[in-house]
Design a protein around this motif. Sequence first.
Motif, short mmCIF file in Angstrom:
data_model
loop_
_atom_site.label_atom_id
_atom_site.label_comp_id
_atom_site.label_asym_id
_atom_site.label_seq_id
_atom_site.Cartn_x
_atom_site.Cartn_y
_atom_site.Cartn_z
N VAL A 112 0.84 -1.20 0.00
CA VAL A 112 0.00 0.00 0.00
C VAL A 112 0.88 1.25 0.00
O VAL A 112 0.60 2.21 -0.73
N ILE A 113 1.94 1.25 0.78
CA ILE A 113 2.87 2.39 0.78
C ILE A 113 3.44 2.59 -0.61
O ILE A 113 3.50 3.72 -1.13
N GLN A 114 3.85 1.50 -1.24
CA GLN A 114 4.44 1.59 -2.58
C GLN A 114 3.44 2.16 -3.57
O GLN A 114 3.79 2.99 -4.41
N GLU A 115 2.19 1.74 -3.51
CA GLU A 115 1.18 2.23 -4.45
C GLU A 115 0.90 3.72 -4.26
O GLU A 115 0.76 4.46 -5.23
N VAL A 116 0.83 4.15 -3.03
CA VAL A 116 0.59 5.57 -2.76
C VAL A 116 1.77 6.41 -3.24
O VAL A 116 1.58 7.43 -3.92
N ILE A 117 2.97 5.96 -2.94
CA ILE A 117 4.16 6.67 -3.43
C ILE A 117 4.17 6.69 -4.95
O ILE A 117 4.45 7.73 -5.57
N SER A 118 3.82 5.58 -5.56
CA SER A 118 3.79 5.50 -7.02
C SER A 118 2.85 6.53 -7.63
O SER A 118 3.20 7.22 -8.59
N LEU A 119 1.67 6.66 -7.06
CA LEU A 119 0.72 7.63 -7.60
C LEU A 119 1.14 9.07 -7.36
O LEU A 119 0.94 9.94 -8.21
N ILE A 120 1.73 9.33 -6.22
CA ILE A 120 2.20 10.69 -5.93
C ILE A 120 3.33 11.06 -6.90
O ILE A 120 3.32 12.13 -7.51
N VAL A 121 4.30 10.16 -7.05
CA VAL A 121 5.43 10.41 -7.95
C VAL A 121 4.91 10.57 -9.39
O VAL A 121 5.32 11.48 -10.10
N PHE A 122 4.00 9.68 -9.80
CA PHE A 122 3.45 9.78 -11.15
C PHE A 122 2.77 11.13 -11.36
O PHE A 122 2.96 11.77 -12.39
N THR A 123 1.98 11.55 -10.39
CA THR A 123 1.25 12.82 -10.52
C THR A 123 2.22 13.99 -10.67
O THR A 123 2.03 14.85 -11.53
N VAL A 124 3.25 14.01 -9.86
CA VAL A 124 4.22 15.10 -9.94
C VAL A 124 4.93 15.08 -11.30
O VAL A 124 5.02 16.11 -11.98
N ILE A 125 5.42 13.92 -11.71
CA ILE A 125 6.16 13.83 -12.97
C ILE A 125 5.24 14.12 -14.16
O ILE A 125 5.62 14.83 -15.08
N ALA A 126 4.01 13.61 -14.13
CA ALA A 126 3.09 13.83 -15.25
C ALA A 126 2.72 15.31 -15.38
O ALA A 126 2.64 15.83 -16.50
N THR A 127 2.52 15.99 -14.27
CA THR A 127 2.15 17.40 -14.37
C THR A 127 3.34 18.27 -14.77
O THR A 127 3.16 19.32 -15.37
N VAL A 128 4.57 17.82 -14.48
CA VAL A 128 5.75 18.57 -14.87
C VAL A 128 6.13 18.26 -16.32
O VAL A 128 6.36 19.17 -17.12
N MET A 129 6.17 16.98 -16.68
CA MET A 129 6.61 16.59 -18.02
C MET A 129 5.54 16.81 -19.09
O MET A 129 5.86 17.14 -20.22
N PHE A 130 4.31 16.55 -18.74
CA PHE A 130 3.21 16.66 -19.70
C PHE A 130 2.29 17.79 -19.24
O PHE A 130 1.36 17.56 -18.48
N GLN A 131 2.55 18.98 -19.69
CA GLN A 131 1.86 20.17 -19.21
C GLN A 131 0.35 20.12 -19.43
O GLN A 131 -0.40 20.74 -18.70
N GLY A 132 -0.12 19.39 -20.42
CA GLY A 132 -1.55 19.34 -20.70
C GLY A 132 -2.34 18.47 -19.74
O GLY A 132 -3.57 18.46 -19.78
N GLN A 133 -1.67 17.73 -18.89
CA GLN A 133 -2.34 16.84 -17.95
C GLN A 133 -2.62 17.62 -16.66
O GLN A 133 -1.71 18.07 -16.00
N ALA A 134 -3.88 17.75 -16.33
CA ALA A 134 -4.25 18.52 -15.13
C ALA A 134 -4.94 17.63 -14.11
O ALA A 134 -5.53 16.61 -14.46
N LEU A 135 -4.84 18.03 -12.86
CA LEU A 135 -5.56 17.34 -11.79
C LEU A 135 -6.99 17.86 -11.72
O LEU A 135 -7.22 19.06 -11.82
N HIS A 136 -7.91 16.94 -11.55
CA HIS A 136 -9.32 17.30 -11.42
C HIS A 136 -9.82 16.82 -10.06
O HIS A 136 -9.13 16.08 -9.35
N TRP A 137 -11.04 17.19 -9.70
CA TRP A 137 -11.59 16.85 -8.39
C TRP A 137 -11.63 15.34 -8.18
O TRP A 137 -11.39 14.86 -7.08
N ASN A 138 -11.92 14.57 -9.24
CA ASN A 138 -12.01 13.12 -9.09
C ASN A 138 -10.64 12.49 -8.80
O ASN A 138 -10.55 11.48 -8.09
N HIS A 139 -9.57 13.09 -9.33
CA HIS A 139 -8.23 12.60 -9.00
C HIS A 139 -7.92 12.83 -7.53
O HIS A 139 -7.38 11.96 -6.85
N LEU A 140 -8.27 14.01 -7.04
CA LEU A 140 -8.05 14.32 -5.63
C LEU A 140 -8.89 13.42 -4.73
O LEU A 140 -8.42 12.98 -3.68
N ALA A 141 -10.12 13.12 -5.15
CA ALA A 141 -10.97 12.20 -4.38
C ALA A 141 -10.34 10.81 -4.33
O ALA A 141 -10.34 10.14 -3.29
#
Length: 121
Positions: free
Chosen positions: A78-107
């Motif tokens: 579970v720790i690994q999965e949470v870290i994976s999603l956090i790291v992915f979110t940071v890298i995706a928003t930095v590398m791929f500027q068109g990818q945005a976070l929405h309310w459902n992602h935060l949920a």
Amino acid sequence: MNAVYTILLLISSNIFMTLAWYGHLKLQQTGVSSHCPLIGVILFSWMIAFAEYCCQVPANRLGFEGNGGPFNLMQLKVIQEVISLIVFTVIATVMFQGQALHWNHLAAFFCLVLAVYFVFL
């Protein structure tokens, strides 16, 4: 201290994993790997994935309670999965500027935090 080392190694591992899985898309987007055959892209990703395993395996060995670490197998996953999603979110928003976070992602992230809470009960 094993808990801290485990978390740091998992973060490092997931940075390499995300770059191996999705970095080639950015390289293709910029034209760097547009003409590379698929097997070349796969081999390039495997080279990055090697660094991921060099962090992932020690993280699990250090963190697992069977080896004197503080976490059981379910907690490590579970720790690994949470870290994976956090790291992915940071890298995706930095590398791929068109990818945005929405309310459902935060949920969904909130639900993952709840999963971490429940796995440690």
